[in-house]
Write an enzyme that holds these catalytic residues in place. Structure first.
Site, PDB file in Angstrom:
ATOM      1  N   ARG A  54       0.839  -1.195   0.000  1.00 51.03           N
ATOM      2  CA  ARG A  54       0.000   0.000   0.000  1.00 51.03           C
ATOM      3  C   ARG A  54       0.872   1.242   0.000  1.00 51.03           C
ATOM      4  O   ARG A  54       0.579   2.241  -0.649  1.00 51.03           O
ATOM      5  CB  ARG A  54      -0.930   0.008   1.216  1.00 51.03           C
ATOM      6  CG  ARG A  54      -1.932   1.181   1.195  1.00 51.03           C
ATOM      7  CD  ARG A  54      -2.658   1.350   2.520  1.00 51.03           C
ATOM      8  NE  ARG A  54      -1.781   1.811   3.570  1.00 51.03           N
ATOM      9  CZ  ARG A  54      -1.493   1.124   4.669  1.00 51.03           C
ATOM     10  NH1 ARG A  54      -2.012  -0.082   4.876  1.00 51.03           N
ATOM     11  NH2 ARG A  54      -0.680   1.625   5.590  1.00 51.03           N
ATOM     12  N   TYR A 106     -16.470  16.401 -15.934  1.00 47.36           N
ATOM     13  CA  TYR A 106     -16.995  15.036 -15.844  1.00 47.36           C
ATOM     14  C   TYR A 106     -18.037  14.943 -14.732  1.00 47.36           C
ATOM     15  O   TYR A 106     -17.859  15.506 -13.643  1.00 47.36           O
ATOM     16  CB  TYR A 106     -15.833  14.078 -15.601  1.00 47.36           C
ATOM     17  CG  TYR A 106     -16.238  12.675 -15.220  1.00 47.36           C
ATOM     18  CD1 TYR A 106     -17.147  11.952 -15.991  1.00 47.36           C
ATOM     19  CD2 TYR A 106     -15.706  12.067 -14.088  1.00 47.36           C
ATOM     20  CE1 TYR A 106     -17.522  10.666 -15.636  1.00 47.36           C
ATOM     21  CE2 TYR A 106     -16.062  10.784 -13.732  1.00 47.36           C
ATOM     22  CZ  TYR A 106     -16.981  10.087 -14.503  1.00 47.36           C
ATOM     23  OH  TYR A 106     -17.361   8.829 -14.150  1.00 47.36           O
ATOM     24  N   ASP A 178      -7.192  18.552 -15.178  1.00 45.13           N
ATOM     25  CA  ASP A 178      -7.472  17.171 -15.578  1.00 45.13           C
ATOM     26  C   ASP A 178      -7.101  17.053 -17.057  1.00 45.13           C
ATOM     27  O   ASP A 178      -7.749  17.637 -17.927  1.00 45.13           O
ATOM     28  CB  ASP A 178      -8.946  16.850 -15.356  1.00 45.13           C
ATOM     29  CG  ASP A 178      -9.273  15.380 -15.603  1.00 45.13           C
ATOM     30  OD1 ASP A 178      -8.603  14.755 -16.446  1.00 45.13           O
ATOM     31  OD2 ASP A 178     -10.213  14.862 -14.984  1.00 45.13           O
ATOM     32  N   LYS A 203      -8.360   5.607 -19.159  1.00 49.47           N
ATOM     33  CA  LYS A 203      -8.668   6.077 -20.506  1.00 49.47           C
ATOM     34  C   LYS A 203      -7.475   5.871 -21.436  1.00 49.47           C
ATOM     35  O   LYS A 203      -6.986   4.750 -21.583  1.00 49.47           O
ATOM     36  CB  LYS A 203      -9.118   7.533 -20.439  1.00 49.47           C
ATOM     37  CG  LYS A 203     -10.177   7.816 -19.358  1.00 49.47           C
ATOM     38  CD  LYS A 203     -11.399   6.909 -19.427  1.00 49.47           C
ATOM     39  CE  LYS A 203     -12.554   7.375 -18.557  1.00 49.47           C
ATOM     40  NZ  LYS A 203     -12.329   7.354 -17.123  1.00 49.47           N
TER      41      LYS A 203
END
Length: 393
Positions: A54, A106, A178, A203
């Site tokens: 992690r 978005y 972004d 994406k």
């Protein structure tokens, strides 16, 4: 840090090599998938760079260094999703802080800001970010962050990063961009004054519709340290196999984006002449209001476009269901072509009045143009339009 030593102009070379050298012991060309949750320590508190996956994992480090190099930044952090990356930026803020947001964003970003963080006493102002004067007027003494997309989702608006950066910098406010639609191959916001670059790795950077991930890149060491603290504390980190898949994707990013852009440009030009299409939103068209700014800050115009069919909802539903090469699905940026209806899919969480005010009509359809034959893509759209939308208007 990237530490790759590659010429910053050689994007294609860095896409393939940055972040990893052939393994010294085995000669492996690709980084191994380090499927280990923990790592042996030589003595209590004396690790060899990794202690728990992690906190850090060698496969993830290779990806983070690769992404930082591609964006021209010093530091990269990978996350379990694009939303986890955006959430990490908001972790920088405190109760009472104000955020200026580009109006066209978005739907998941809008939902996170208004549906989650407004409950923690953060205030969000959604404005027309294509006008830097409007952004400047929205900034208050409590503003800690300006958040923009460019090109925007789904209206493909173009925000002048340098102009907004100048406004944010003058008011000592962070600017986050972004960059998912453009990718670092076509646009590098840090070069234009941004403090933080965010990505949905799901994406174009992954590029094959088989992985979910997110990333943040910055030149600011203190910001990166805070991102790393939140990354470890919250634990929204990607698994090693997901990191491996994105690294595979970044190696082919340049050739894929060239083809995405070429196909989208041809389809946008053709769609712009179709009687059934009222408006085409694609920054590569000279008629697009942001074309000149896009040409200045982007190396090409990307594979995303939207069309307003100005048809009723039933006709639009029929259209998006009638294609055979384009697949009706959310997401974008894979090798296959997708289309979706923002008002009922990706932006359904945005209240209808706000959608309409932004310009997201019931007739708006967003297309992620893939790598198929552009002739096949055009023929597919042509038959779908002919069968479902009145072309005699």
């Amino acid at each position: 840090m990237t530490g790759d030593g590659f010429d910053p102009d050689d994007f294609e070379t860095r896409a393939i090599h940055a972040g990893w050298e052939p393994d010294q012991e085995t000669g492996a060309i690709m980084p191994p998938i380090y499927a280990s949750s923990t790592f042996a320590q030589d003595a209590p508190g004396e690790d060899r760079g990794y202690e728990y996956s992690r906190t850090g994992n060698p496969t993830r480090t290779a990806l983070e260094d690769n992404l930082a190099s591609l964006e021209g930044g010093e530091y990269g952090r990978a996350f379990a999703s694009g939303m986890a990356a955006i959430n990490t930026v908001l972790n920088l803020l405190e109760a009472g802080d104000h955020v200026v947001v580009g109006r066209d964003v978005y739907g998941g970003t809008h939902r996170l800001f208004t549906g989650v963080y407004e409950d923690y006493d953060l205030e969000f102002s959604f404005v027309d970010a294509t006008d830097s004067d409007v952004v400047a007027e929205a900034i208050t003494d409590e503003t800690a962050l300006v958040w923009i997309e460019t090109p925007t989702n789904p209206l493909m608006q173009i925000v002048d990063i340098e102009a907004v950066s100048a406004v944010a910098s003058e008011r000592d406010t962070l600017l986050a961009v972004d960059n998912t639609f453009a990718t670092p191959y076509l646009q590098r916001p840090l070069e234009h004054g941004a403090d933080i670059v965010a990505h949905s790795l799901t994406k174009y950077l992954g590029g094959h519709s088989d992985v979910v991930g997110g990333a943040l890149v910055t030149d600011d060491e203190q910001l990166d340290e805070r991102f790393g603290y939140y990354q470890n504390s919250v634990g929204a980190t990607p698994d090693p196999f997901g990191c491996f898949l994105v690294l595979r994707g970044t190696k082919t990013l340049p050739v894929r984006m060239d083809r995405h852009s070429e196909n989208a440009r041809q389809l946008a030009t053709w769609l712009d002449d179709q009687p059934a299409v009222e408006t085409v939103y694609y920054p590569g068209l000279a008629s697009h209001p942001g074309h000149e700014v896009a040409a200045a800050q982007m190396d090409d115009f990307g594979g995303m476009l939207s069309v307003d069919l100005a048809a009723d909802l039933d006709a639009v539903r029929e259209f998006v269901s009638a294609t055979e090469v384009f697949t009706l699905a959310e997401s974008l940026g894979g090798v296959e072509s997708l289309l979706e209806h923002p008002a009922t899919m990706t932006h359904a969480a945005v209240p209808a009045p706000e959608r309409r005010e932004t310009g997201i009509t019931d007739g708006l359809v967003r297309l992620s143009v893939g790598l198929e034959s552009v002739e096949d893509l055009q023929a597919d759209l042509e038959q779908a339009l002919a069968g479902t939308v009145d072309s005699d208007r």
